[in-house]
Design a protein around this motif. Structure first.
Motif, PDB file in Angstrom:
ATOM      1  N   ILE A 178       1.940   3.651   4.906  1.00  0.00           N
ATOM      2  CA  ILE A 178       1.960   4.171   3.608  1.00  0.00           C
ATOM      3  C   ILE A 178       1.313   3.568   2.498  1.00  0.00           C
ATOM      4  O   ILE A 178       1.164   4.188   1.392  1.00  0.00           O
ATOM      5  N   GLY A 179       0.376   2.516   2.787  1.00  0.00           N
ATOM      6  CA  GLY A 179      -0.323   1.950   1.958  1.00  0.00           C
ATOM      7  C   GLY A 179      -0.482   0.421   1.720  1.00  0.00           C
ATOM      8  O   GLY A 179      -0.033  -0.221   2.957  1.00  0.00           O
ATOM      9  N   TRP A 180      -0.930  -0.078   0.859  1.00  0.00           N
ATOM     10  CA  TRP A 180      -1.239  -1.754   0.815  1.00  0.00           C
ATOM     11  C   TRP A 180      -0.269  -2.259  -0.343  1.00  0.00           C
ATOM     12  O   TRP A 180      -0.144  -1.903  -1.489  1.00  0.00           O
ATOM     13  N   LEU A 181       0.234  -3.577   0.031  1.00  0.00           N
ATOM     14  CA  LEU A 181       0.853  -4.481  -0.615  1.00  0.00           C
ATOM     15  C   LEU A 181       0.081  -5.673  -0.631  1.00  0.00           C
ATOM     16  O   LEU A 181      -0.609  -6.126   0.137  1.00  0.00           O
ATOM     17  N   PRO A 182      -0.020  -6.420  -2.164  1.00  0.00           N
ATOM     18  CA  PRO A 182      -0.664  -7.683  -2.263  1.00  0.00           C
ATOM     19  C   PRO A 182       0.501  -8.649  -1.353  1.00  0.00           C
ATOM     20  O   PRO A 182       1.780  -8.575  -1.705  1.00  0.00           O
TER      21      PRO A 182
END
Length: 658
Positions: A87-91
């Motif tokens: 569902i996406g990117w996290l730092p």
């Protein structure tokens, strides 16, 4: 030509990316455990590495599908489950690796000090290593009590009990180490994380009571505090005098309830039990609800409902009776949610039929029944009638009922023997117990802070024997624990708003008392796999009773069919079950000693028949408990929004692991 090559390379890159996203990345050194992270406050989920996005709820659990560098920082491509959806990117900087899917549950703080969360490990170690830990702790608690910050302390446990069964919270274990305290206790130093909603939280204590836990607020909350007492009584041959004396005691307490106008605050119920009716049809029932506290109107109604209760006309097939069926009938069939204080009073002159006995109606043993009772927060008292007829049974029955009646987190056993089955002594105990519970409810209703202050209001202190006084003291402690649980639920108490801290799993002063219980969060597939493997081990163990060498030969064969590494299946008598590759990797790093995982062929062969049978019985009861977990739809938890239901988890007590 170059464009075609470039296009093919791009297609290959996209294809590889999609293929990689089919499954999350594996943890280092593991073959089946995926990488998981927890988000910290204000962690943003973006569409691309390096971009901003939507802030995620703290402690959302994500699976890691890809790691990439962007802007001199590491970024994680994540999904809510392990089934290919990203569902996406996290730092990476705003996440914490969560290798062991463990969480902690607070024990009830009624018999100990509130748990402290320390910023640094060294501050906690210094207290544990100190010859006099009180001198280190007292100044910290004094400052916290005055609403001030204490050096090195991030927060403390809520004042009221937070029941994990009713309000799931995540207090994940990030790492831990067992140490020996200066006083000689084995304790675990645990690095944990905790986040809850900040509304209504008192800093630095972390008690979540909207508007603050003032005495007036507490008193108003306790106005609705009520109690249910369900007697679970053996109704086999020889029990008529005790049945009659129990009726008499309840009748007297109802008179007290009426005088003090507590009719809506104290309710009584009664369940009778016998034994297996297939073995002896004349017993009529295994267990039977005579009076449900939710439907009993008053004393006359209760007495009418139990008027027909009499001892059986025929003998059971064994001296032990099915006490656990009686207790579980009360646990499962009474709606305990209507009451703040919840008690079962078990009365029997015999031991209990264990879960592995073919006569058992539950398939559970004492420890499992106690755990089931803790789900609705029920305390189990046992009045064990040590009659002459059961002399050879007393020791075994006492061990069973001591285990059954230990109230979680307090190290208090609510087991009380009645020597020689003395009907008068039994009557005094029932009178005192029922009156004590009623007095506690009255004290709460009247707004008295000390729950035990009205405990002996109806009896001269000198008249109580030392045994009866212990029972009254225990009742005060358990009543206090019930109030803390009730107030925690009513005020919406939450876990402290801390992120990362160090705690001890035992009270820093009363080091024999646990501050937390460990729960292993298992998915449906993990629980199913665990059940399947335990069945295989159980079958092999039963075969091994006939031929000790047969057990491990059979297990090696099973492991081979499951695709275990051939190198793990070496024909060595010292090979442990854990090394056969049958059990999941999630068991390998758990912070406990497992009799099953550590069992090797030499040890199995060295055991006598009784030790082998005990191993099989323990395994059998745990297997039956897994079946209850699987069917318990109310306590399966989703750890991430929109995650696949197959990744929902069940908080299995650590002691129930194999």
């Amino acid at each position: 030509m170059n464009l075609r090559i470039a296009g093919a390379a791009l297609l290959l890159c996209v294809s590889a990316g999609l293929q990689a996203a089919d499954k999350p990345l594996l943890q280092q050194g593991k073959k089946t455990l995926f990488q998981r992270v927890l988000t910290t406050p204000n962690c943003q989920l973006g569409a691309d590495p390096g971009g901003s996005g939507e802030i995620q709820p703290a402690f959302s659990r994500f699976y890691v599908y890809e790691r990439a560098q962007a802007g001199n920082a590491e970024w994680l491509r994540v999904g809510p489950d392990s089934y290919g959806k990203t569902i996406g990117w996290l730092p990476a900087a705003c996440t914490v690796d969560w290798k062991m899917q463990l969480t902690l549950a607070f024990t009830n703080p009624a018999n100990r000090d509130r748990l402290l969360f320390f910023k640094e490990r060294k501050a906690l170690e210094d207290i544990i290593d100190a010859p006099d830990p009180v001198s280190h702790i007292a100044p910290l608690r004094a400052r916290l009590k005055q609403g001030q910050t204490a050096p090195g302390v991030l927060a403390q446990e809520p004042e009221f009990f937070v029941d994990l069964q009713k309000q799931f919270y995540l207090l994940p274990v990030l790492s831990g180490e067992e140490v020996m305290s200066e006083e000689g206790f084995r304790m675990r130093l645990l690095n944990v994380a905790s986040v809850s909603k900040a509304e209504g939280l008192d800093a630095p204590g972390g008690s979540a009571a909207p508007g603050g836990n003032t005495p007036s607020n507490i008193s108003s909350q306790l106005k609705e505090f009520s109690a249910a007492v369900v007697f679970v009584i053996d109704s086999t041959i020889s029990m008529d005098p005790y049945i009659e004396r129990t009726r008499e005691a309840i009748n007297k307490v109802y008179e007290q309830v009426a005088r003090e106008k507590l009719g809506n605050q104290v309710k009584f119920g009664l369940v009778a039990f016998r034994s297996n009716t297939q073995a002896v049809p004349g017993l009529e029932y295994v267990s039977k609800m005579y009076a449900d506290p939710n439907t009993v109107q008053d004393r006359a109604d209760f007495m009418a409902k139990v008027a027909d209760l009499r001892q059986a006309r025929v003998s059971s097939s064994s001296f032990d009776e099915d006490a656990y069926s009686g207790v579980m009938h009360a646990i499962d069939q009474v709606d305990w949610s209507q009451f703040g204080a919840r008690y079962v009073v078990l009365i029997s002159d015999a031991g209990a039929i264990d879960g592995d006995n073919q006569l058992s109606g539950t398939g559970l043993n004492a420890e499992q029944v106690r755990i089931e009772a803790s789900n609705p927060g029920v305390a189990i008292y046992t009045l064990h009638l040590k009659t002459a007829a059961g002399l050879k049974n007393h020791g075994r029955a006492e061990a069973q009922y001591q285990a059954l009646s230990t109230y979680p987190g307090t190290n208090t056993s609510l087991y009380y023997p009645v020597n020689a089955g003395d009907v008068d002594a039994f009557g005094r105990k029932v009178d005192a117990l029922a009156s004590a519970i009623t007095s506690q409810v009255k004290a709460a209703y009247m707004g008295e802070e000390a729950i035990g202050s009205a405990l002996n209001a109806r009896a001269e202190p000198a008249a109580a024997s030392s045994e009866e006084q212990k029972m009254l003291d225990d009742a005060a402690l358990i009543g206090h624990a019930m109030q803390l649980a009730y107030l925690g639920q009513k005020t919406g108490t939450q876990a402290p708003p801390v992120f990362q801290a160090w705690i001890s799993d035992r009270d820093l002063i009363k080091q024999n008392l646990p501050t937390t219980d460990v729960r292993v969060l298992l998915t449906k597939s993990q629980l199913s796999d665990l059940s399947d493997v335990l069945k295989q081990i159980l079958d092999a163990a039963n075969q091994g009773l006939i031929s000790p060498s047969e057990m491990f030969e059979r297990l090696r064969s099973v492991a081979a069919t499951m695709g275990a590494d051939p190198n793990q299946l070496k024909q060595s008598d010292s090979t442990r079950l854990a090394e056969l590759g049958m059990l999941g990797e999630y068991l390998e790093d758990l912070p406990y000693q497992s009799e099953v995982l550590n069992l090797d062929e030499d040890t199995w062969k060295s055991w006598d028949g009784l030790a082998q049978e005990r191993f099989i019985r323990t395994l059998s009861t745990k297997l039956r408990h897994y079946q209850r977990y699987n069917a318990d739809v109310d306590r399966w938890v989703a750890l991430a929004r929109d995650s696949d239901a197959r990744d929902n988890v069940y908080p299995v007590p650590l002691e129930m692991m194999p």
